[in-house]
Design a protein around this motif. Sequence first.
Motif, PDB file in Angstrom:
ATOM      1  N   GLU A  18       0.862  -1.179   0.000  1.00  0.00           N
ATOM      2  CA  GLU A  18       0.000   0.000   0.000  1.00  0.00           C
ATOM      3  C   GLU A  18       0.897   1.228   0.000  1.00  0.00           C
ATOM      4  O   GLU A  18       1.783   1.353   0.854  1.00  0.00           O
ATOM      5  CB  GLU A  18      -0.906   0.013   1.229  1.00  0.00           C
ATOM      6  CG  GLU A  18      -1.902  -1.117   1.242  1.00  0.00           C
ATOM      7  CD  GLU A  18      -2.766  -1.127   2.488  1.00  0.00           C
ATOM      8  OE1 GLU A  18      -3.927  -1.530   2.387  1.00  0.00           O
ATOM      9  OE2 GLU A  18      -2.270  -0.742   3.571  1.00  0.00           O
ATOM     10  N   LYS A  23       3.418   7.065   3.841  1.00  0.00           N
ATOM     11  CA  LYS A  23       3.734   5.762   4.417  1.00  0.00           C
ATOM     12  C   LYS A  23       3.689   4.672   3.352  1.00  0.00           C
ATOM     13  O   LYS A  23       2.847   4.687   2.458  1.00  0.00           O
ATOM     14  CB  LYS A  23       2.738   5.449   5.533  1.00  0.00           C
ATOM     15  CG  LYS A  23       2.965   4.140   6.226  1.00  0.00           C
ATOM     16  CD  LYS A  23       2.097   3.947   7.457  1.00  0.00           C
ATOM     17  CE  LYS A  23       0.631   4.045   7.167  1.00  0.00           C
ATOM     18  NZ  LYS A  23      -0.216   3.650   8.276  1.00  0.00           N
ATOM     19  N   THR A  25       3.241   0.563   3.341  1.00  0.00           N
ATOM     20  CA  THR A  25       2.876  -0.581   4.161  1.00  0.00           C
ATOM     21  C   THR A  25       2.991  -1.827   3.295  1.00  0.00           C
ATOM     22  O   THR A  25       2.429  -1.875   2.202  1.00  0.00           O
ATOM     23  CB  THR A  25       1.435  -0.449   4.693  1.00  0.00           C
ATOM     24  OG1 THR A  25       1.319   0.793   5.392  1.00  0.00           O
ATOM     25  CG2 THR A  25       1.080  -1.583   5.621  1.00  0.00           C
ATOM     26  N   LYS A  27       2.320  -5.862   3.556  1.00  0.00           N
ATOM     27  CA  LYS A  27       1.693  -6.900   4.375  1.00  0.00           C
ATOM     28  C   LYS A  27       1.772  -8.232   3.649  1.00  0.00           C
ATOM     29  O   LYS A  27       1.629  -8.294   2.432  1.00  0.00           O
ATOM     30  CB  LYS A  27       0.217  -6.585   4.608  1.00  0.00           C
ATOM     31  CG  LYS A  27      -0.038  -5.270   5.311  1.00  0.00           C
ATOM     32  CD  LYS A  27      -1.532  -5.004   5.385  1.00  0.00           C
ATOM     33  CE  LYS A  27      -1.819  -3.648   5.981  1.00  0.00           C
ATOM     34  NZ  LYS A  27      -3.262  -3.353   5.978  1.00  0.00           N
ATOM     35  N   CYS A  34       3.783  -7.556   8.864  1.00  0.00           N
ATOM     36  CA  CYS A  34       3.520  -6.224   8.315  1.00  0.00           C
ATOM     37  C   CYS A  34       4.730  -5.333   8.565  1.00  0.00           C
ATOM     38  O   CYS A  34       5.265  -5.307   9.666  1.00  0.00           O
ATOM     39  CB  CYS A  34       2.278  -5.627   8.974  1.00  0.00           C
ATOM     40  SG  CYS A  34       1.860  -3.976   8.389  1.00  0.00           S
ATOM     41  N   ILE A  35       5.134  -4.622   7.535  1.00  0.00           N
ATOM     42  CA  ILE A  35       6.226  -3.658   7.623  1.00  0.00           C
ATOM     43  C   ILE A  35       5.647  -2.301   7.239  1.00  0.00           C
ATOM     44  O   ILE A  35       4.970  -2.183   6.222  1.00  0.00           O
ATOM     45  CB  ILE A  35       7.367  -4.003   6.625  1.00  0.00           C
ATOM     46  CG1 ILE A  35       7.848  -5.438   6.780  1.00  0.00           C
ATOM     47  CG2 ILE A  35       8.497  -3.000   6.707  1.00  0.00           C
ATOM     48  CD1 ILE A  35       8.670  -5.701   7.982  1.00  0.00           C
ATOM     49  N   GLU A  36       5.892  -1.293   8.060  1.00  0.00           N
ATOM     50  CA  GLU A  36       5.468   0.076   7.743  1.00  0.00           C
ATOM     51  C   GLU A  36       6.658   1.002   7.920  1.00  0.00           C
ATOM     52  O   GLU A  36       7.393   0.878   8.897  1.00  0.00           O
ATOM     53  CB  GLU A  36       4.346   0.540   8.675  1.00  0.00           C
ATOM     54  CG  GLU A  36       3.035  -0.130   8.439  1.00  0.00           C
ATOM     55  CD  GLU A  36       1.917   0.475   9.294  1.00  0.00           C
ATOM     56  OE1 GLU A  36       0.759   0.171   8.999  1.00  0.00           O
ATOM     57  OE2 GLU A  36       2.204   1.218  10.241  1.00  0.00           O
ATOM     58  N   TYR A  37       6.824   1.906   6.962  1.00  0.00           N
ATOM     59  CA  TYR A  37       7.906   2.878   7.073  1.00  0.00           C
ATOM     60  C   TYR A  37       7.585   4.104   6.218  1.00  0.00           C
ATOM     61  O   TYR A  37       6.796   4.030   5.272  1.00  0.00           O
ATOM     62  CB  TYR A  37       9.259   2.266   6.692  1.00  0.00           C
ATOM     63  CG  TYR A  37       9.314   1.614   5.325  1.00  0.00           C
ATOM     64  CD1 TYR A  37       9.904   2.257   4.241  1.00  0.00           C
ATOM     65  CD2 TYR A  37       8.798   0.344   5.118  1.00  0.00           C
ATOM     66  CE1 TYR A  37       9.963   1.659   2.998  1.00  0.00           C
ATOM     67  CE2 TYR A  37       8.851  -0.269   3.880  1.00  0.00           C
ATOM     68  CZ  TYR A  37       9.443   0.395   2.822  1.00  0.00           C
ATOM     69  OH  TYR A  37       9.491  -0.203   1.593  1.00  0.00           O
ATOM     70  N   GLU A  38       8.214   5.209   6.599  1.00  0.00           N
ATOM     71  CA  GLU A  38       8.032   6.447   5.854  1.00  0.00           C
ATOM     72  C   GLU A  38       8.840   6.348   4.557  1.00  0.00           C
ATOM     73  O   GLU A  38       9.966   5.855   4.568  1.00  0.00           O
ATOM     74  CB  GLU A  38       8.521   7.663   6.654  1.00  0.00           C
ATOM     75  CG  GLU A  38       7.656   7.995   7.854  1.00  0.00           C
ATOM     76  CD  GLU A  38       8.050   7.209   9.109  1.00  0.00           C
ATOM     77  OE1 GLU A  38       9.007   6.401   9.042  1.00  0.00           O
ATOM     78  OE2 GLU A  38       7.394   7.382  10.136  1.00  0.00           O
ATOM     79  N   GLY A  93      11.739  -2.673   1.576  1.00  0.00           N
ATOM     80  CA  GLY A  93      10.586  -3.230   2.281  1.00  0.00           C
ATOM     81  C   GLY A  93      10.423  -4.720   2.055  1.00  0.00           C
ATOM     82  O   GLY A  93      10.178  -5.479   2.996  1.00  0.00           O
ATOM     83  N   ARG A 147      -9.640  -0.614   0.669  1.00  0.00           N
ATOM     84  CA  ARG A 147      -8.503  -1.309   1.298  1.00  0.00           C
ATOM     85  C   ARG A 147      -8.775  -2.804   1.392  1.00  0.00           C
ATOM     86  O   ARG A 147      -9.912  -3.237   1.604  1.00  0.00           O
ATOM     87  CB  ARG A 147      -8.251  -0.744   2.681  1.00  0.00           C
ATOM     88  CG  ARG A 147      -7.476   0.542   2.619  1.00  0.00           C
ATOM     89  CD  ARG A 147      -6.705   0.694   3.893  1.00  0.00           C
ATOM     90  NE  ARG A 147      -5.451   1.354   3.621  1.00  0.00           N
ATOM     91  CZ  ARG A 147      -4.997   2.376   4.314  1.00  0.00           C
ATOM     92  NH1 ARG A 147      -5.698   2.843   5.314  1.00  0.00           N
ATOM     93  NH2 ARG A 147      -3.852   2.909   4.027  1.00  0.00           N
TER      94      ARG A 147
END
Length: 172
Positions: A18, A23, A25, A27, A34-38, A93, A147
Amino acid sequence: MKVFTWLKGLVSKDVLIELTEAKITIKSFGDKTCIEYEPVLALVDEPTQTRIKAIGREAMGLQGEGVRLVNPFSHPRMFVASFELAEKLLQYGISQLHTSGFRATPRVIVHQLEKTEGGLTDIEDRVLRELAMGAGAREVVIYLGPRLNTDLDTFDEIKRRVETQRVAKKLI
């Protein structure tokens, strides 16, 4: 060659990426990974090249002399401002999500969540597809819509839905 790709697919996960300006994301389908980063890179200009010093939150803390912060998903007219840097962010990611010893070759669904009014142009679709392929995907589906829930949906279900919508649009 096809056997090797099939074997690599056994250790790779199906993933959802996403994308927003604020951000990224990533998944995994079927589990809670799940990995989230700026989407920010700290770049340092060296005499012969530009080097990525940090990514995400770590990059935000490196503001200072000689360090440039860049968000390749921040542009007033288009979603992707820098293809090469956006590709590096997605590679990062996917590598964080896949911790096996093999180079990951996941099946990927890319979901751009911003700047999609009126759908994507062929060029925007191709950019997203090429970004994912360059990041290591073996198969890419570009998805637009609400989503997705990676606990309930599957890669194959979403792929069928997208293909059905594409065929229906051609018939109209």
